[in-house]
Design an enzyme around this catalytic site. Sequence first.
Site, short mmCIF file in Angstrom:
data_model
loop_
_atom_site.label_atom_id
_atom_site.label_comp_id
_atom_site.label_asym_id
_atom_site.label_seq_id
_atom_site.Cartn_x
_atom_site.Cartn_y
_atom_site.Cartn_z
CG ASN A 10 46.28 42.77 24.19
OD1 ASN A 10 46.84 41.79 23.68
ND2 ASN A 10 46.56 43.20 25.41
CD1 TRP A 11 42.45 39.55 19.50
CD2 TRP A 11 43.51 38.20 18.06
NE1 TRP A 11 41.81 39.63 18.30
CE2 TRP A 11 42.43 38.82 17.39
CE3 TRP A 11 44.31 37.30 17.36
CZ2 TRP A 11 42.15 38.57 16.05
CZ3 TRP A 11 44.04 37.06 16.02
CH2 TRP A 11 42.97 37.68 15.38
CE LYS A 12 44.16 41.36 27.68
NZ LYS A 12 43.58 41.68 28.97
CG HIS A 96 48.91 44.77 28.79
ND1 HIS A 96 48.43 44.00 29.83
CD2 HIS A 96 47.83 45.15 28.06
CE1 HIS A 96 47.10 43.91 29.71
NE2 HIS A 96 46.71 44.61 28.65
CD GLU A 98 46.51 40.92 30.93
OE1 GLU A 98 46.91 40.51 29.82
OE2 GLU A 98 45.31 41.22 31.15
CD GLU A 168 44.80 48.19 28.59
OE1 GLU A 168 43.96 47.88 27.75
OE2 GLU A 168 45.65 47.40 29.02
N GLY A 174 39.50 42.88 32.32
CA GLY A 174 38.97 41.52 32.42
C GLY A 174 38.01 41.31 33.58
CB SER A 214 35.55 45.75 31.30
OG SER A 214 36.18 44.84 32.18
N GLY A 235 40.45 43.81 24.98
CA GLY A 235 40.85 42.42 25.17
C GLY A 235 39.72 41.49 24.76
N GLY A 236 38.97 41.00 25.73
CA GLY A 236 37.94 39.97 25.52
C GLY A 236 37.01 40.22 24.34
P1 13P Z 1 39.60 43.39 28.57
O1 13P Z 1 38.98 44.18 27.45
O2 13P Z 1 39.42 41.90 28.42
O3 13P Z 1 39.18 43.89 29.92
O4 13P Z 1 41.19 43.60 28.48
C1 13P Z 1 41.67 44.89 28.39
C2 13P Z 1 43.11 44.83 28.07
O5 13P Z 1 43.92 44.46 28.88
C3 13P Z 1 43.52 45.24 26.71
O6 13P Z 1 44.90 45.37 26.64
#
Ligand code: 13P
Length: 252
Positions: A10-12, A96, A98, A168, A174, A214, A235-236
């Site tokens: 998930n590149w956000k 999600h 966010e 999640e 994050g 994470s 994500g990251g």
């Molecule tokens: P991180 O891996 O950056 O913590 O993000 C997780 C996430 O929200 C994937 O959808």
Amino acid sequence: MNRRKILVANWKMYKTGAETLLFFEELKSLLPQKTSVEMVVAPPFTSLEAASKLSKSCGVKLSAQNMHWEEKGAFTGEISASMLKALFCEYVILGHSERRHIFHETDQEIHSKIKAALQHDLKIILCVGENLEERESNQTSSVLEKQLLSGLSGVSKAQLSQWVIAYEPVWAIGTGKVAEPAQAEEAHRFIRRKIWDTYDMDVAAALPILYGGSVKAENFKAISSQPNVDGALVGGASLQAKSFIEILKQMT
Ligand code: 13P
């Protein structure tokens, strides 16, 4: 039961089209010859077209990060399911944290999106998870149950067989604070049990449940080896092809 293993990036709100092309070129050079893990990348809307040019040759499927529930109309800034299908999206991430917390998306709105995605045969990656306050006040199961059952309302067993659930925990996203393997396993087991109670054992046993929050190569082996963990939503650490592939290696 041999469930599908899935790894989702998930590149956000990261990566332009040009950066997306570079990612896939690098990914191609790093991919193992063969993997049984299904790989999915969810770029921002504006990079979906670039991703679609190279993802297929890498054996990677495309996902959107969000969508609107209406088919078309005066909804400035929104994207519909048919627009995503036209860009070769197979999946869409819905619910999600966010979206829930920063954009105040409600369970009802998420459910409207689910219905629209189902009408267009988009496979759904439904995210559920508790925040720190909810965990500390022992509300984890009730939060998961509420988000899950609201998402599943009116969804048939056949439709569910195309889904992926992502657990999640909000406090792990994050933050660098990854869930303990046992904490992840407990939540995943709870989710699978709820699906069993709501549908039946077969559909519950076949449903992939991913962990997100994470995730990186260094911490994923232990989580990935839990019996109810079927992959990750990253994500990251998915932004660099190299660290993404390192996570893949922990799953095989
Ligand atoms: P991180 O891996 O950056 O913590 O993000 C997780 C996430 O929200 C994937 O959808």
